[in-house]
Design a protein around this motif. Structure first.
Motif, short mmCIF file in Angstrom:
data_model
loop_
_atom_site.label_atom_id
_atom_site.label_comp_id
_atom_site.label_asym_id
_atom_site.label_seq_id
_atom_site.Cartn_x
_atom_site.Cartn_y
_atom_site.Cartn_z
N SER A 221 43.28 -51.11 19.82
CA SER A 221 43.57 -50.81 18.42
C SER A 221 43.55 -52.09 17.60
CB SER A 221 44.92 -50.11 18.29
OG SER A 221 45.94 -50.92 18.84
N LYS A 222 43.38 -51.96 16.31
CA LYS A 222 43.21 -53.11 15.42
C LYS A 222 44.42 -54.04 15.48
CE LYS A 222 42.86 -51.99 11.16
NZ LYS A 222 42.33 -51.59 9.85
N LYS A 223 44.11 -55.33 15.66
CA LYS A 223 45.15 -56.35 15.68
C LYS A 223 45.22 -57.05 14.33
CE LYS A 223 45.89 -55.80 20.14
NZ LYS A 223 47.15 -55.28 20.70
N THR A 224 46.43 -57.42 13.93
CA THR A 224 46.62 -58.11 12.65
C THR A 224 47.41 -59.39 12.89
OG1 THR A 224 48.72 -56.98 12.17
CG2 THR A 224 46.67 -55.86 11.50
N THR A 225 47.68 -60.10 11.80
CA THR A 225 48.47 -61.33 11.92
C THR A 225 49.88 -61.03 12.43
OG1 THR A 225 48.99 -61.10 9.56
CG2 THR A 225 47.16 -62.55 10.14
N ASP A 226 50.39 -59.84 12.19
CA ASP A 226 51.72 -59.48 12.72
C ASP A 226 51.74 -59.53 14.24
OD1 ASP A 226 52.70 -59.14 10.18
OD2 ASP A 226 52.31 -56.97 10.14
N ASP A 227 50.61 -59.14 14.87
CA ASP A 227 50.54 -59.16 16.33
C ASP A 227 50.54 -60.59 16.85
OD1 ASP A 227 50.20 -56.26 17.07
OD2 ASP A 227 48.55 -56.47 15.66
N ILE A 228 49.97 -61.52 16.07
CA ILE A 228 50.02 -62.93 16.47
C ILE A 228 51.45 -63.41 16.46
CG2 ILE A 228 49.25 -65.26 15.93
CD1 ILE A 228 46.77 -64.10 14.65
N ALA A 229 52.15 -63.06 15.39
CA ALA A 229 53.55 -63.48 15.26
C ALA A 229 54.41 -62.91 16.38
CB ALA A 229 54.09 -63.05 13.89
N LYS A 230 54.14 -61.66 16.78
CA LYS A 230 54.91 -61.02 17.83
C LYS A 230 54.52 -61.48 19.22
CE LYS A 230 55.41 -56.77 15.10
NZ LYS A 230 55.02 -55.34 15.00
N GLY A 231 53.37 -62.15 19.33
CA GLY A 231 52.90 -62.60 20.63
C GLY A 231 52.36 -61.49 21.50
N THR A 232 51.88 -60.42 20.85
CA THR A 232 51.38 -59.25 21.61
C THR A 232 49.87 -59.24 21.78
OG1 THR A 232 51.30 -57.96 19.57
CG2 THR A 232 53.33 -57.84 20.88
N ILE A 233 49.23 -60.31 21.42
CA ILE A 233 47.78 -60.36 21.61
C ILE A 233 47.45 -61.37 22.67
CG2 ILE A 233 47.36 -59.69 19.21
CD1 ILE A 233 46.61 -62.57 18.66
N LYS A 234 46.25 -61.24 23.19
CA LYS A 234 45.79 -62.15 24.22
C LYS A 234 44.44 -62.72 23.82
CE LYS A 234 43.82 -58.38 26.95
NZ LYS A 234 44.17 -57.32 26.01
N LYS A 235 44.03 -63.71 24.54
CA LYS A 235 42.77 -64.38 24.22
C LYS A 235 41.61 -63.38 24.30
CE LYS A 235 39.93 -68.38 25.47
NZ LYS A 235 39.80 -69.54 26.37
N GLY A 236 40.79 -63.38 23.26
CA GLY A 236 39.65 -62.48 23.22
C GLY A 236 39.87 -61.26 22.35
N ASP A 237 41.14 -60.99 21.96
CA ASP A 237 41.40 -59.85 21.07
C ASP A 237 40.79 -60.11 19.70
OD1 ASP A 237 42.71 -58.35 22.91
OD2 ASP A 237 44.74 -58.90 22.26
N LYS A 238 40.41 -59.04 19.03
CA LYS A 238 39.87 -59.13 17.68
C LYS A 238 40.99 -58.94 16.67
CE LYS A 238 35.35 -57.33 19.03
NZ LYS A 238 34.35 -56.25 18.85
#
Length: 219
Positions: A154-171
Motif C-alpha cells: 500500500s502507498k507509503k507516505t512521510t508518516d511511515d518514515i517517521a514511524k519507522g514502518t518502511i524498509k529499503k526499496g519501498d516507494k
C-alpha cells in the motif's frame, strides 16, 4: 475380345473444390497404359502445379462395369499405379503421393442406350486430387508485461518514515509537490512538504537515497 474406345478431351480438367485441384485421366477398354492424348493433358496439369506448395496427392483408379469384381479391382489399381509412376517420372516428389488406390468399377447409370459407350468411357479413369498447403497463420506475439518482482505494498507516505514502518526499496508518495508549468523545479507551495521530509530524515539519521520517491504531479 477387346473393345477400343478412346475419350478425347481437348482441354485440361483443372477443377477447384475449395482448396483441392482435380484432374481425370481416361483409359481404353481393359488397358492401363496412358494414351498419348491423355499423357499430354497430364503434362499440362503438372505444369500448372509448379507455383503451388503441395501438401499431398491422392490417386484413385476406376473401371467400367464390365468384368468381374476381382478383375476390375486389379485393373483399377494398375491404372492408379501407372499414374503414380508417370507423376514421379515428371519430377513430382513421390513422398507427396499419399494415396494410390484402385476402387474397382463404377456402376453404369444410363439415361438411354445411345449413351452407354460414352458413360462407360468416362468411368474408365483415374482421379487425381492435389491438396495444396494452406498458408500458415501468423501468430501475433503480445509483448510481455513488465512487472516489478517486489510486492507493491500500500502507498507509503512521510508518516511511515517517521514511524519507522518502511524498509529499503519501498516507494514513498509525496503529495502536494507542485511544479511550474513547463519547468522542472518545484513551486513555493511545495516548500512545506519538502521541509517536513527533511526534518524526518534528519531525525531518523537516514538518507533519501535509500528510498524510491514517487511524487504525484498536479497540473
Amino acid at each position: 475380345m477387346k473393345h477400343l474406345f478412346l475419350i478425347i478431351l481437348l482441354s485440361t480438367t483443372l477443377g477447384f473444390s475449395q482448396s483441392e485441384l482435380t484432374h481425370d485421366v481416361y483409359f481404353n477398354t481393359d488397358e492401363y497404359d496412358v494414351p498419348l492424348t491423355e499423357e499430354n493433358r497430364i503434362l499440362l496439369f503438372i505444369s500448372n502445379l509448379d507455383t503451388i506448395a503441395i501438401q499431398k496427392i491422392s490417386i484413385y483408379g476406376f473401371t467400367d462395369d464390365r468384368g468381374s469384381n476381382d478383375y476390375n479391382l486389379e485393373l483399377s489399381q494398375n491404372r492408379a499405379n501407372t499414374i503414380k509412376e508417370l507423376f514421379a517420372g515428371y519430377g513430382i516428389d513421390e513422398s507427396l503421393i499419399t494415396n494410390v488406390n484402385g476402387k474397382g468399377e463404377i456402376l453404369l447409370k444410363v439415361l438411354n442406350e445411345e449413351e452407354v459407350h460414352q458413360i462407360r468411357g468416362l468411368n474408365r479413369k483415374v482421379e487425381i486430387i492435389v491438396t495444396p498447403k494452406l498458408p500458415e497463420k501468423k501468430t501475433i506475439t503480445q509483448p510481455e508485461e513488465v512487472t516489478d518482482n517486489k510486492t507493491d505494498n500500500s502507498k507509503k507516505t512521510t508518516d511511515d518514515i517517521a514511524k519507522g514502518t518502511i524498509k529499503k526499496g519501498d516507494k514513498i508518495t509525496l503529495d502536494k509537490i507542485y511544479f511550474k508549468t513547463s519547468y522542472s523545479y518545484v513551486t513555493s507551495e511545495s516548500k512545506k512538504t519538502l521541509e517536513d521530509l527533511a526534518k524526518i530524515l534528519v531525525a531518523k539519521k537516514t538518507s533519501i537515497l535509500q528510498y524510491k520517491v514517487m511524487y504525484v504531479a498536479h497540473k
